[in-house]
Design a protein around this motif. Structure first.
Motif, mmCIF file in Angstrom:
data_model
loop_
_atom_site.group_PDB
_atom_site.id
_atom_site.type_symbol
_atom_site.label_atom_id
_atom_site.label_comp_id
_atom_site.label_asym_id
_atom_site.label_seq_id
_atom_site.Cartn_x
_atom_site.Cartn_y
_atom_site.Cartn_z
ATOM 1 N N ALA A 105 -39.958 19.157 98.849
ATOM 2 C CA ALA A 105 -39.838 20.234 97.860
ATOM 3 C C ALA A 105 -40.970 20.099 96.850
ATOM 4 C CB ALA A 105 -38.484 20.169 97.158
ATOM 5 N N CYS A 106 -41.925 20.995 96.906
ATOM 6 C CA CYS A 106 -43.068 20.954 95.988
ATOM 7 C C CYS A 106 -43.562 22.376 95.768
ATOM 8 C CB CYS A 106 -44.184 20.070 96.552
ATOM 9 S SG CYS A 106 -44.928 20.709 98.075
ATOM 10 N N ASP A 107 -44.445 22.551 94.797
ATOM 11 C CA ASP A 107 -44.990 23.883 94.571
ATOM 12 C C ASP A 107 -46.202 24.116 95.466
ATOM 13 O OD1 ASP A 107 -47.149 22.576 93.415
ATOM 14 O OD2 ASP A 107 -46.673 23.183 91.364
ATOM 15 N N GLU A 108 -46.887 25.236 95.252
ATOM 16 C CA GLU A 108 -47.996 25.621 96.137
ATOM 17 C C GLU A 108 -49.206 24.705 96.029
ATOM 18 O OE1 GLU A 108 -46.174 27.496 94.308
ATOM 19 O OE2 GLU A 108 -45.494 29.262 95.403
ATOM 20 N N LEU A 109 -49.236 23.848 95.012
ATOM 21 C CA LEU A 109 -50.319 22.877 94.858
ATOM 22 C C LEU A 109 -49.865 21.467 95.206
ATOM 23 C CD1 LEU A 109 -52.035 24.153 91.578
ATOM 24 C CD2 LEU A 109 -52.813 24.444 93.945
ATOM 25 N N GLY A 110 -48.696 21.350 95.799
ATOM 26 C CA GLY A 110 -48.212 20.048 96.249
ATOM 27 C C GLY A 110 -47.571 19.206 95.160
ATOM 28 N N ARG A 111 -47.373 19.795 93.979
ATOM 29 C CA ARG A 111 -46.810 19.032 92.867
ATOM 30 C C ARG A 111 -45.296 18.892 93.019
ATOM 31 N NH1 ARG A 111 -49.867 22.548 88.310
ATOM 32 N NH2 ARG A 111 -48.739 24.122 89.547
ATOM 33 N N GLU A 112 -44.776 17.692 92.723
ATOM 34 C CA GLU A 112 -43.343 17.465 92.804
ATOM 35 C C GLU A 112 -42.626 18.334 91.783
ATOM 36 O OE1 GLU A 112 -43.344 13.322 92.439
ATOM 37 O OE2 GLU A 112 -44.293 13.284 90.484
ATOM 38 N N VAL A 113 -41.366 18.672 92.084
ATOM 39 C CA VAL A 113 -40.611 19.597 91.236
ATOM 40 C C VAL A 113 -39.359 18.917 90.707
ATOM 41 C CG1 VAL A 113 -41.491 21.588 92.493
ATOM 42 C CG2 VAL A 113 -39.307 20.550 93.190
ATOM 43 N N LYS A 114 -38.779 19.560 89.696
ATOM 44 C CA LYS A 114 -37.560 19.037 89.082
ATOM 45 C C LYS A 114 -36.375 19.911 89.484
ATOM 46 C CE LYS A 114 -39.492 19.419 85.031
ATOM 47 N NZ LYS A 114 -39.792 19.354 83.575
ATOM 48 N N THR A 115 -35.190 19.402 89.246
ATOM 49 C CA THR A 115 -33.986 20.126 89.653
ATOM 50 C C THR A 115 -33.856 21.473 88.942
ATOM 51 O OG1 THR A 115 -32.765 18.768 88.051
ATOM 52 C CG2 THR A 115 -32.656 18.105 90.363
ATOM 53 N N ASP A 116 -34.316 21.581 87.690
ATOM 54 C CA ASP A 116 -34.215 22.870 87.009
ATOM 55 C C ASP A 116 -35.179 23.893 87.618
ATOM 56 O OD1 ASP A 116 -36.456 21.551 86.034
ATOM 57 O OD2 ASP A 116 -36.253 22.353 84.007
ATOM 58 N N PHE B 86 -27.370 35.242 102.554
ATOM 59 C CA PHE B 86 -28.433 34.591 101.794
ATOM 60 C C PHE B 86 -29.539 34.110 102.732
ATOM 61 C CE2 PHE B 86 -30.245 30.641 100.009
ATOM 62 C CZ PHE B 86 -30.821 31.160 98.853
ATOM 63 N N LEU B 87 -29.158 33.456 103.813
ATOM 64 C CA LEU B 87 -30.160 32.923 104.748
ATOM 65 C C LEU B 87 -30.966 34.041 105.408
ATOM 66 C CD1 LEU B 87 -28.274 29.945 106.438
ATOM 67 C CD2 LEU B 87 -30.112 29.859 104.738
ATOM 68 N N ALA B 88 -30.327 35.156 105.703
ATOM 69 C CA ALA B 88 -31.054 36.276 106.297
ATOM 70 C C ALA B 88 -32.120 36.792 105.328
ATOM 71 C CB ALA B 88 -30.077 37.399 106.655
ATOM 72 N N HIS B 89 -31.799 36.767 104.042
ATOM 73 C CA HIS B 89 -32.748 37.257 103.045
ATOM 74 C C HIS B 89 -33.913 36.293 102.838
ATOM 75 C CE1 HIS B 89 -34.268 39.156 99.393
ATOM 76 N NE2 HIS B 89 -34.289 37.949 98.845
ATOM 77 N N VAL B 90 -33.659 34.991 102.873
ATOM 78 C CA VAL B 90 -34.710 34.008 102.552
ATOM 79 C C VAL B 90 -35.405 33.472 103.790
ATOM 80 C CG1 VAL B 90 -33.564 33.316 100.416
ATOM 81 C CG2 VAL B 90 -33.081 32.045 102.535
ATOM 82 N N ALA B 91 -35.174 34.079 104.944
ATOM 83 C CA ALA B 91 -35.752 33.567 106.189
ATOM 84 C C ALA B 91 -37.269 33.483 106.135
ATOM 85 C CB ALA B 91 -35.301 34.427 107.364
ATOM 86 N N THR B 92 -37.909 34.370 105.354
ATOM 87 C CA THR B 92 -39.374 34.354 105.244
ATOM 88 C C THR B 92 -39.842 33.742 103.923
ATOM 89 O OG1 THR B 92 -39.338 36.614 104.346
ATOM 90 C CG2 THR B 92 -39.610 36.377 106.736
ATOM 91 N N ASP B 93 -38.920 33.223 103.155
ATOM 92 C CA ASP B 93 -39.247 32.612 101.852
ATOM 93 C C ASP B 93 -40.002 31.300 102.073
ATOM 94 O OD1 ASP B 93 -37.798 32.785 98.760
ATOM 95 O OD2 ASP B 93 -38.724 30.902 99.358
ATOM 96 N N ARG B 94 -40.962 31.007 101.194
ATOM 97 C CA ARG B 94 -41.702 29.747 101.299
ATOM 98 C C ARG B 94 -40.752 28.547 101.291
ATOM 99 N NH1 ARG B 94 -43.440 25.860 97.702
ATOM 100 N NH2 ARG B 94 -45.241 24.639 98.457
ATOM 101 N N LEU B 95 -39.671 28.629 100.531
ATOM 102 C CA LEU B 95 -38.752 27.500 100.366
ATOM 103 C C LEU B 95 -37.555 27.577 101.310
ATOM 104 C CD1 LEU B 95 -38.732 27.229 96.458
ATOM 105 C CD2 LEU B 95 -39.953 25.757 98.081
ATOM 106 N N TYR B 96 -37.698 28.329 102.410
ATOM 107 C CA TYR B 96 -36.585 28.482 103.358
ATOM 108 C C TYR B 96 -36.036 27.128 103.808
ATOM 109 C CZ TYR B 96 -34.189 29.843 107.715
ATOM 110 O OH TYR B 96 -33.270 30.026 108.724
#
Length: 388
Positions: free
Chosen positions: A300-311, A198-208
């Motif tokens: 943990a936020c989206d691309e506009l800096g907005r806070e996110v929820k667990t879902d 899993f980590l090898a796959h998400v190494a370049t993911d924004r949310l790594y």
């Protein structure tokens, strides 16, 4: 005594005997009285003596018109006075079944048979949402409801509204427990190989960096609640103090529920490096967004800096698992995998429990630590050494 008992002749000519007994005072200080009417003078004398004895012993339970609905409302007001929103909601949800099935019944007429009827109804046809209406609810829900009803009836006994707790000895049928156990889905945490894939796959993911926080044992609500002010990029530590979760669809932000839950963890070097990179990425995103940037201050936020929820976090994790072609697990299972790996690789139990944010070491070992094949193989090798 003779002048305290009156002979009463009814319209149909039937003779009865009646007396009035003082049984104390109400909350406003007004005198309360109980009328006793029996067919014979002797019955009145005996009943009067019984009531006076119970009044003197403090065990008298006067008749009242309270319903089960009334008791539930009274208990909820008391039980939810100083609890978290999620706990309050769970109490209310559990007692809705009691009110739906028994709410209109007079409290002093409630029997063990009534409570058993409630349990049978819940196991067979009480479901209204979260599945097929008219089917049974889960065993955990039944247990929670029975436990809350017992607590409410204990309050009723303490306040001298009923003589005894009729739910005290009611149990859930064995066949229902066996059936629930057979249906129970066993959650299996990732193996070490699955974590690496899993980590090898998400190494370049924004949310790594966010996925790494989950994989070092942080709860999803802790990850969503984490602020950059909680992260010390100089010393390489993270302070876990706030959670951000969903309760009945509403976002609830709160401090960790216990002192053990509030903890400061030293970050593994790979996690620290990922957080530093993510901090720089967010700075670039802020420049690109300009006035559209939402300064939530969350890690943990989206691309506009907005806070996110667990879902939100859960959906993106599942998508990443799908594209990585690894077994789909809950984010909580990533936490289990972390704690199991620590325990199975020589980290002392007390350290594993403190890392998890648990006050109860036994709970950590019982619920979160799983023996993996590698650990079992190591055990086999040790036994081989012993047996020669």
């Amino acid at each position: 005594m003779a002048d305290q008992i009156k002979k009463v002749t009814l319209k149909n000519g039937r003779v009865r005997y009646r007396t009035v007994v003082d049984i104390g005072r109400d909350v406003e200080g007004k005198r309360k009285q109980l009328t006793i009417t029996k067919d014979t003078r002797r019955e009145v004398v005996e009943e009067r003596a019984r009531i006076l004895h119970q009044r003197g012993a403090g065990t008298l339970v006067p008749p009242n018109k309270m319903t089960v609905d009334d008791l539930v409302d009274m208990w909820l007001k008391t039980a939810t006075r100083d609890v978290e929103a999620a706990t309050k909601r769970s109490y209310e949800d559990a007692m809705r079944y009691v009110q739906a099935h028994l709410g209109g019944k007079r409290l002093q007429q409630l029997t063990e048979d009534d409570v058993e009827s409630l349990i049978d109804w819940m196991l067979t046809s009480a479901r209204r949402r979260g599945g097929k209406p008219g089917t049974g609810v889960g065993l955990r829900t039944v247990r929670l409801t029975l436990g809350r009803l017992r607590a409410a009836l204990t309050l009723a006994v303490r306040r001298q509204l009923v003589v005894r707790n009729v739910a005290e000895h009611v149990t859930i049928p064995r066949d229902a427990k066996d059936a629930a156990k057979a249906r129970q889905k066993r959650y299996v945490p990732w193996t070490e190989e699955e974590v690496r894939a899993f980590l090898a796959h998400v190494a370049t993911d924004r949310l790594y960096a966010v996925w790494l926080l989950s994989l070092i044992g942080m709860r999803p609500a802790e990850v969503c609640g984490l602020r950059w002010s909680d992260v010390d990029l100089q010393t390489g530590t993270v302070a876990i103090e706030t959670t951000r979760t969903l309760v009945a669809g509403e976002v609830v932000e709160k401090a960790a529920k216990s002192d053990a839950g509030q903890r400061r963890l030293p970050l593994p070097s790979i996690v620290l490096a990922a957080l530093k990179a993510f901090r720089k990425r967010q700075a670039a995103e802020q420049l690109a967004a300009g006035e559209g940037w939402w300064a939530s201050g969350r890690v943990a936020c989206d691309e506009l800096g907005r806070e996110v929820k667990t879902d939100w976090l859960r959906r993106r994790a599942y998508k990443a698992m799908e594209t990585a072609e690894v077994r789909k697990v809950r984010l909580y299972d990533a936490r289990h995998a972390c704690l199991s790996w620590m325990a199975n690789n020589g980290v002392p139990d007390v350290v594993v429990s403190a890392w998890a944010g648990h006050a109860d070491l036994g709970f950590t070992k019982r619920v979160y630590v799983h023996s993996d094949p590698q650990a079992l193989k190591a055990g086999s090798e040790k036994l081989g050494e012993l047996l020669g």
